[in-house]
Design an enzyme around this catalytic site. Structure first.
Site, short mmCIF file in Angstrom:
data_model
loop_
_atom_site.label_atom_id
_atom_site.label_comp_id
_atom_site.label_asym_id
_atom_site.label_seq_id
_atom_site.Cartn_x
_atom_site.Cartn_y
_atom_site.Cartn_z
N GLU A 102 0.83 -1.20 -0.01
CA GLU A 102 0.06 0.04 0.03
C GLU A 102 0.61 1.47 -0.01
O GLU A 102 1.77 1.37 0.66
CB GLU A 102 -1.08 0.00 1.22
CG GLU A 102 -1.76 1.13 1.29
CD GLU A 102 -2.91 0.93 2.60
OE1 GLU A 102 -3.14 -0.13 3.08
OE2 GLU A 102 -3.33 2.04 2.94
N ASP B 24 0.18 5.50 0.43
CA ASP B 24 -0.78 6.39 1.05
C ASP B 24 -0.65 7.60 0.91
O ASP B 24 0.41 8.21 1.47
CB ASP B 24 -1.24 6.04 2.43
CG ASP B 24 -1.58 4.35 2.84
OD1 ASP B 24 -2.37 3.98 1.90
OD2 ASP B 24 -1.51 3.92 3.90
N GLU C 97 -2.84 10.48 2.76
CA GLU C 97 -4.20 10.43 3.64
C GLU C 97 -4.14 12.02 4.29
O GLU C 97 -3.11 12.15 5.01
CB GLU C 97 -4.27 9.59 5.07
CG GLU C 97 -4.13 8.16 4.27
CD GLU C 97 -4.63 7.06 5.49
OE1 GLU C 97 -5.81 6.77 5.49
OE2 GLU C 97 -3.48 6.76 6.02
#
Ligand SMILES: *[C@@H]1O[C@H](CO)[C@@H](O)[C@H](O)[C@H]1NC(C)=O
Length: 282
Positions: free
Chosen positions: A104, A106, A108
């Protein structure tokens, strides 16, 4: 006569060139993604599929995912975040593979009280293990207008950029035994959800539901990569992102941004890693 014609020709060439470099990778939310979560809370707002909104209220958030999976790629979108009191909301744009040992990458955005800065949280997971957080304040108000956020993921490195400014590089350090995401195809996801306990420094702030629904906007979805199909990936020809590196100027930018705007770095968190920070840091 001649020179004016030459000028016109030059303009035409320039125009075609500009048009091409703008259009080549332009995606459409209608064609390229599916709003897979939120029961109507996510919406494509125009015919061309350039603008999409996600919203969050007390019963649910919302999100979309790319139709395709990629093994390496470049994912860029412009976002305008929830304005005002956004404490407890998290707006995301990330790549992720399925399964329990997933990879993953990210972006955010952790909301905050009115007038207080968002935190841009970045992380990289390999085989289900994250713990590589770096967090930043931004040098602009991400709720006042659209800004572009981009993940470049190629075999040598992952580069996070904000408005084309590199803020983080995660290098492939497999040669010294550090896993790097390179075997699992990932899908692109975006979401708006509530994470009061995580996103407000341990639940310090409460989400103000009287301000719901909260809405974030996504524009100019632009994702291209080595598309995964039938157990193999095929890369588009001549993709600059596939071999992208950071030159000296790029590395200086990363240093400058991290020096000025970084608010958390796992690599310097001795409290969290009393036996010594992860080897990827050193
Ligand atoms: C919220 O604002 C505080 C104080 O201005 C700041 O320290 C913090 O980094 C901001 N972001 C979050 C998610 O708490």
């Amino acid at each position: 006569m001649k020179s004016s014609c030459g000028t016109k020709f030059a303009f035409l060439v320039l125009f075609l060139f500009a048009a091409q470099s703008v259009c080549v990778y332009a995606g459409s939310f209608h064609k390229d993604v599916q709003i897979h979560w939120g029961d109507g809370r996510g919406k494509v707002l125009d015919n061309e599929g350039r603008l999409l909104s996600l919203s969050l209220d007390k019963s649910s958030g919302s999100g979309f995912q790319s139709n395709q999976e990629f093994l390496y790629g470049r994912a860029e979108v412009q976002m305008k975040l929830v304005p005002g009191n956004s404490a407890g909301t998290v707006t995301t744009f990330y790549l992720k593979s399925p399964g329990t040992t997933w990879d993953e990458i990210d972006f955010e955005f952790l909301g905050n009280l009115t007038g207080h800065p968002y935190i841009l949280h970045t992380n990289v997971y390999t085989k289900g293990s994250g713990d590589k957080e770096q967090q930043f304040h931004l040098w602009f108000d991400p709720t006042a207008g659209f800004h572009s956020y981009c993940i470049t993921w190629n075999p040598q490195r992952i580069i996070f950029t904000v408005d084309d400014i590199p803020i983080r590089e995660f290098k492939n350090s497999e040669s010294i035994g550090i896993p790097f995401p390179k075997n699992q195809p990932m899908r692109l996801y975006a979401s708006l959800w509530e994470a009061e306990h995580w996103a407000t420094r341990g639940g310090l702030e409460k989400t103000d539901w009287t301000k719901a629904p909260f809405t974030a906007f996504y524009r100019n979805y632009n994702v291209e990569g080595c598309v995964w199909a039938n157990g193999r990936s095929s890369c588009p020809a001549n993709s600059a992102w596939f071999t992208k590196t950071l030159d000296k100027a790029g590395m200086d930018e990363v240093k400058r941004v991290q020096g000025k705007y970084m608010v958390y770095n796992y690599c310097t968190d001795k409290k969290r890693f009393p036996q010594g920070v992860p080897s990827v840091c050193t």
